[in-house]
Scaffold this active site. Structure first.
Site, PDB file in Angstrom:
ATOM      1  N   ASP A  44       0.308   1.336  -9.085  1.00  0.00           N
ATOM      2  CA  ASP A  44       1.111   2.285  -9.868  1.00  0.00           C
ATOM      3  C   ASP A  44       1.945   3.221  -8.983  1.00  0.00           C
ATOM      4  OD1 ASP A  44      -0.080   1.173 -12.143  1.00  0.00           O
ATOM      5  OD2 ASP A  44      -1.772   2.563 -11.985  1.00  0.00           O
ATOM      6  N   LYS A  52       6.226   0.242  -8.067  1.00  0.00           N
ATOM      7  CA  LYS A  52       6.745  -1.037  -7.549  1.00  0.00           C
ATOM      8  C   LYS A  52       7.818  -1.605  -8.470  1.00  0.00           C
ATOM      9  CE  LYS A  52       2.554  -2.620  -7.614  1.00  0.00           C
ATOM     10  NZ  LYS A  52       1.783  -1.375  -7.829  1.00  0.00           N
ATOM     11  N   GLY A  63       0.996  -3.325 -14.645  1.00  0.00           N
ATOM     12  CA  GLY A  63       1.862  -2.663 -15.622  1.00  0.00           C
ATOM     13  C   GLY A  63       2.994  -2.049 -14.842  1.00  0.00           C
ATOM     14  N   HIS A  64       4.175  -2.611 -14.931  1.00  0.00           N
ATOM     15  CA  HIS A  64       5.319  -2.139 -14.160  1.00  0.00           C
ATOM     16  C   HIS A  64       6.359  -1.556 -15.119  1.00  0.00           C
ATOM     17  CE1 HIS A  64       4.262  -4.989 -10.569  1.00  0.00           C
ATOM     18  NE2 HIS A  64       3.273  -4.194 -10.936  1.00  0.00           N
ATOM     19  N   GLN A  74      -0.631  -4.714  -8.216  1.00  0.00           N
ATOM     20  CA  GLN A  74      -1.771  -4.021  -7.620  1.00  0.00           C
ATOM     21  C   GLN A  74      -1.337  -3.463  -6.245  1.00  0.00           C
ATOM     22  OE1 GLN A  74      -2.642  -7.449  -9.030  1.00  0.00           O
ATOM     23  NE2 GLN A  74      -2.481  -6.162 -10.813  1.00  0.00           N
TER      24      GLN A  74
HETATM   25  P1  GDP Z   1       3.894   0.088 -10.666  1.00  0.00           P
HETATM   26  O1  GDP Z   1       2.669  -0.492 -11.281  1.00  0.00           O
HETATM   27  O2  GDP Z   1       3.740   0.259  -9.177  1.00  0.00           O
HETATM   28  O3  GDP Z   1       5.158  -0.650 -11.016  1.00  0.00           O
HETATM   29  O4  GDP Z   1       4.047   1.556 -11.279  1.00  0.00           O
HETATM   30  P2  GDP Z   1       3.844   1.986 -12.826  1.00  0.00           P
HETATM   31  O5  GDP Z   1       5.049   1.602 -13.583  1.00  0.00           O
HETATM   32  O6  GDP Z   1       2.522   1.538 -13.331  1.00  0.00           O
HETATM   33  O7  GDP Z   1       3.690   3.549 -12.666  1.00  0.00           O
HETATM   34  C1  GDP Z   1       4.704   4.333 -12.124  1.00  0.00           C
HETATM   35  C2  GDP Z   1       5.159   5.361 -13.179  1.00  0.00           C
HETATM   36  O8  GDP Z   1       5.916   6.360 -12.542  1.00  0.00           O
HETATM   37  C3  GDP Z   1       6.066   4.779 -14.232  1.00  0.00           C
HETATM   38  O9  GDP Z   1       5.863   5.467 -15.424  1.00  0.00           O
HETATM   39  C4  GDP Z   1       7.468   5.036 -13.671  1.00  0.00           C
HETATM   40  O10 GDP Z   1       8.453   5.155 -14.692  1.00  0.00           O
HETATM   41  C5  GDP Z   1       7.252   6.353 -13.022  1.00  0.00           C
HETATM   42  N1  GDP Z   1       8.065   6.592 -11.807  1.00  0.00           N
HETATM   43  C6  GDP Z   1       8.392   5.722 -10.831  1.00  0.00           C
HETATM   44  N2  GDP Z   1       9.073   6.349  -9.845  1.00  0.00           N
HETATM   45  C7  GDP Z   1       9.154   7.661 -10.211  1.00  0.00           C
HETATM   46  C8  GDP Z   1       9.718   8.822  -9.591  1.00  0.00           C
HETATM   47  O11 GDP Z   1      10.273   8.801  -8.490  1.00  0.00           O
HETATM   48  N3  GDP Z   1       9.592  10.005 -10.291  1.00  0.00           N
HETATM   49  C9  GDP Z   1       8.973  10.083 -11.516  1.00  0.00           C
HETATM   50  N4  GDP Z   1       8.889  11.257 -12.113  1.00  0.00           N
HETATM   51  N5  GDP Z   1       8.448   8.992 -12.106  1.00  0.00           N
HETATM   52  C10 GDP Z   1       8.532   7.802 -11.470  1.00  0.00           C
HETATM   53  P1  IMO Z   2      -0.051  -2.377 -10.934  1.00  0.00           P
HETATM   54  O1  IMO Z   2       0.621  -3.670 -10.551  1.00  0.00           O
HETATM   55  C1  IMO Z   2      -3.609   0.112 -10.885  1.00  0.00           C
HETATM   56  C2  IMO Z   2      -7.490  -1.954 -10.923  1.00  0.00           C
HETATM   57  C3  IMO Z   2      -8.359  -1.778 -12.151  1.00  0.00           C
HETATM   58  C4  IMO Z   2      -9.735  -1.877 -11.500  1.00  0.00           C
HETATM   59  C5  IMO Z   2      -9.519  -2.945 -10.439  1.00  0.00           C
HETATM   60  C6  IMO Z   2      -9.950  -4.343 -10.857  1.00  0.00           C
HETATM   61  O2  IMO Z   2       0.446  -1.803 -12.215  1.00  0.00           O
HETATM   62  O3  IMO Z   2      -0.043  -1.425  -9.788  1.00  0.00           O
HETATM   63  P2  IMO Z   2      -8.876  -6.152 -12.500  1.00  0.00           P
HETATM   64  O4  IMO Z   2      -8.563  -6.083 -13.961  1.00  0.00           O
HETATM   65  O5  IMO Z   2      -7.715  -6.440 -11.628  1.00  0.00           O
HETATM   66  O6  IMO Z   2     -10.036  -7.052 -12.203  1.00  0.00           O
HETATM   67  O7  IMO Z   2      -9.391  -4.659 -12.136  1.00  0.00           O
HETATM   68  O8  IMO Z   2      -8.136  -2.938 -10.148  1.00  0.00           O
HETATM   69  N1  IMO Z   2      -6.100  -2.436 -11.203  1.00  0.00           N
HETATM   70  C7  IMO Z   2      -5.018  -1.674 -11.125  1.00  0.00           C
HETATM   71  N2  IMO Z   2      -4.875  -0.355 -10.897  1.00  0.00           N
HETATM   72  N3  IMO Z   2      -2.516  -0.653 -11.030  1.00  0.00           N
HETATM   73  C8  IMO Z   2      -2.637  -1.981 -11.236  1.00  0.00           C
HETATM   74  O9  IMO Z   2      -1.575  -2.816 -11.259  1.00  0.00           O
HETATM   75  C9  IMO Z   2      -3.921  -2.542 -11.336  1.00  0.00           C
HETATM   76  N4  IMO Z   2      -4.394  -3.792 -11.546  1.00  0.00           N
HETATM   77  C10 IMO Z   2      -5.721  -3.712 -11.456  1.00  0.00           C
HETATM   78  O10 IMO Z   2      -8.146  -0.521 -12.745  1.00  0.00           O
HETATM   79  O11 IMO Z   2     -10.065  -0.682 -10.844  1.00  0.00           O
HETATM   80 MG    MG Z   3       1.336  -0.086 -12.820  1.00  0.00          MG
END
Ligand code: GDP
Ligand code: IMO
Ligand code: MG
Length: 430
Positions: free
Chosen positions: A13, A16, A40-41, A223
């Site tokens: 998170d 990416k 979850g991206h 991840q």
């Molecule tokens: P990922 O799993 O690495 O793709 O990241 P996620 O989408 O799960 O979580 C990142 C969250 O932060 C999302 O809600 C993005 O919209 C938000 N986000 C990403 N970059 C920034 C930033 O520079 N500033 C803020 N405020 N939010 C951001």
């Molecule tokens: P993105 O791509 C954050 C965590 C789960 C748990 C561990 C194992 O959005 O960054 P799993 O279901 O993979 O067997 O769970 O990994 N986890 C993540 N945490 N971002 C993710 O993906 C994750 N994918 C798995 O919360 O601790």
């Molecule tokens: Mg994510």
């Protein structure tokens, strides 16, 4: 060869998806190489929010071929739903390719994921319950079912029968669950073939065609480094290899195909699920609560509150090594704006007073270390409208520079908000 990897350096998170979306503009292909719909991206484009689990984040550019590589585990119903969601928002998904060698997530994987978590009780891993671990386990056991098996119904039914013979025994006798009906399950999966068949392809061949033509191929990690099965905080990890090296097996390229490795760093630290977290701010801590609220730190996928903490440069330095990061993207800098002082972890201290400048390999030690912080001044003004490095407050620039100097890698992108245009690009100093 022009391959670029987007890899998380923390526990996921980091943003990416948004950085992949940003860099995809210059690419011809965007490839997911591991993980599944545990990811979850989030992309924010012109105020519209896209939440992706399986479809690569390059999907929004009509010239980018999105590829789900052989290293991904795929729940086909989730994939179809995601394609429908995107089409509903006016996104053309016809270029999407799905590796025939990718493994399928089956309902018994999800059931076993739920059951093992329940039986672990307070020792549970906190998985996303998407069946990821059991699906990769079956792949390693060589009893997995692959996407290509769907194209041969006879083979698919045979493999499913064999798998269910064992799985139903475990579900019924160990976990006291109802057995799964092989016929019904086979029909359910085979009914999806007309939707999936046009996507199924030899993705290794496609990736190499693009690389041979000197077109940029973006490999999008899911991840992150400390969730890596081999290098993360085992057993509190996922069951694949998100590190940059995972691209080689998960997409079918050699290491020299990779020219650029962009390490994604959130300006602070978060984690969902269990496991060690040296710089964690416990629930109730005012800064931690602020980070959760301002950063909207709730899982994109599961809605769980993320654990938060200060930026850990000891971990980052090790992640830079594990991935050979050639550059870093620092996201969510804007979330830190209200703080008058910032802490960054520069070393650990063990419970016997030993100082660690690296991540201790022994998890019992890591569990107990206390972070050694350096305090940096905050900037105290909002920065979400800043578009150029020069316009960032000096203390924000110093924060970025501190990270760069500590790990010895250039920060090439700074995120000051979730939208595409809230991205500051930093030229490499001459
Ligand atoms: P990922 O799993 O690495 O793709 O990241 P996620 O989408 O799960 O979580 C990142 C969250 O932060 C999302 O809600 C993005 O919209 C938000 N986000 C990403 N970059 C920034 C930033 O520079 N500033 C803020 N405020 N939010 C951001
Ligand atoms: P993105 O791509 C954050 C965590 C789960 C748990 C561990 C194992 O959005 O960054 P799993 O279901 O993979 O067997 O769970 O990994 N986890 C993540 N945490 N971002 C993710 O993906 C994750 N994918 C798995 O919360 O601790
Ligand atoms: Mg994510």
């Amino acid at each position: 060869m022009p391959g670029a990897v987007i890899v998380g350096t923390q526990w996921g998170d980091e943003g990416k998806g948004r950085v992949t979306d940003y860099l995809a503009k210059e690419s011809s292909m965007c490839v997911r190489y591991q993980g599944g719909h545990n990811a979850g991206h989030t992309l924010v484009v012109d105020g519209e929010v896209f939440k992706l689990q399986l479809v690569p984040s390059g999907i929004l550019y009509p010239w980018v071929v999105p590829v789900i590589g052989n290293g991904v585990v795929v729940d086909p119903a989730v994939l179809i739903d995601e394609v429908d969601m995107l089409e509903g928002k006016g996104v053309d998904t016809r270029l999407l390719r799905l590796s025939g060698n990718a493994h399928l997530i089956m309902p018994y994987h999800q059931e076993l994921d739920r059951m093992t978590e329940r039986y672990l009780g307070k020792n549970k891993l906190g998985t996303t319950k998407r069946g990821i671990g059991p699906a990769y386990a079956d792949k390693a056991l060589r009893v997995g079912i692959r996407v290509q098996d769907l194209l041969d119904p006879k083979i698919f039914r045979e493999k499913l029968d064999l798998a269910l013979r064992e799985k139903n025994g475990v579900l019924a006798k160990v976990y006291n669950r109802l057995p799964i009906d092989a016929k019904e399950l086979a029909e359910r999966y085979l009914a999806m073939v007309p939707r999936l068949a046009p996507m199924i392809d030899d993705t290794v061949h496609l990736v190499h065609e693009a690389l041979d033509a000197q077109q940029w191929v973006l490999f999008e990690g899911a991840q992150a480094t400390y969730l890596d099965l081999d290098h993360g905080t085992y057993p509190y990890v996922t069951s694949s290899n998100p590190i940059a090296g995972g691209v080689c097996t998960g997409a079918g390229v050699g290491p020299l195909a990779i020219q650029r490795v962009v390490g994604l760093v959130k300006a602070y630290q978060t984690r969902v699920g269990s496991g060690p977290f040296p710089t964690e701010l416990l629930e109730g801590d005012a800064v931690g609560d602020m980070l959760v609220e301002r950063g909207r730190e709730f899982g994109t996928n599961t809605g769980r509150r993320r654990r938060t903490g200060w930026l850990d440069l000891v971990m980052l330095k090790h992640a830079v090594r594990l991935n050979t990061c050639t550059e870093l993207a620092l996201t969510k800098l804007d979330i830190l704006s209200p703080l008058s002082e910032l802490q960054v972890c520069v070393a650990y201290e063990g419970d016997d007073g030993t100082r660690y400048d690296h991540v201790p390999y022994h998890q019992s030690v890591l569990h107990k270390v206390k972070p050694v912080y350096e305090t940096l001044p905050g900037w105290g003004v909002e920065i979400e409208k800043v578009g150029r490095l020069e316009d960032l407050p000096p203390c924000a620039r110093d924060y970025v520079r501190f990270v760069e100097d500590f790990v010895g890698v250039h920060v090439s992108i700074v995120g000051v908000g979730p939208a595409r245009d809230q991205t500051i690009v930093l030229p490499r100093a001459a």
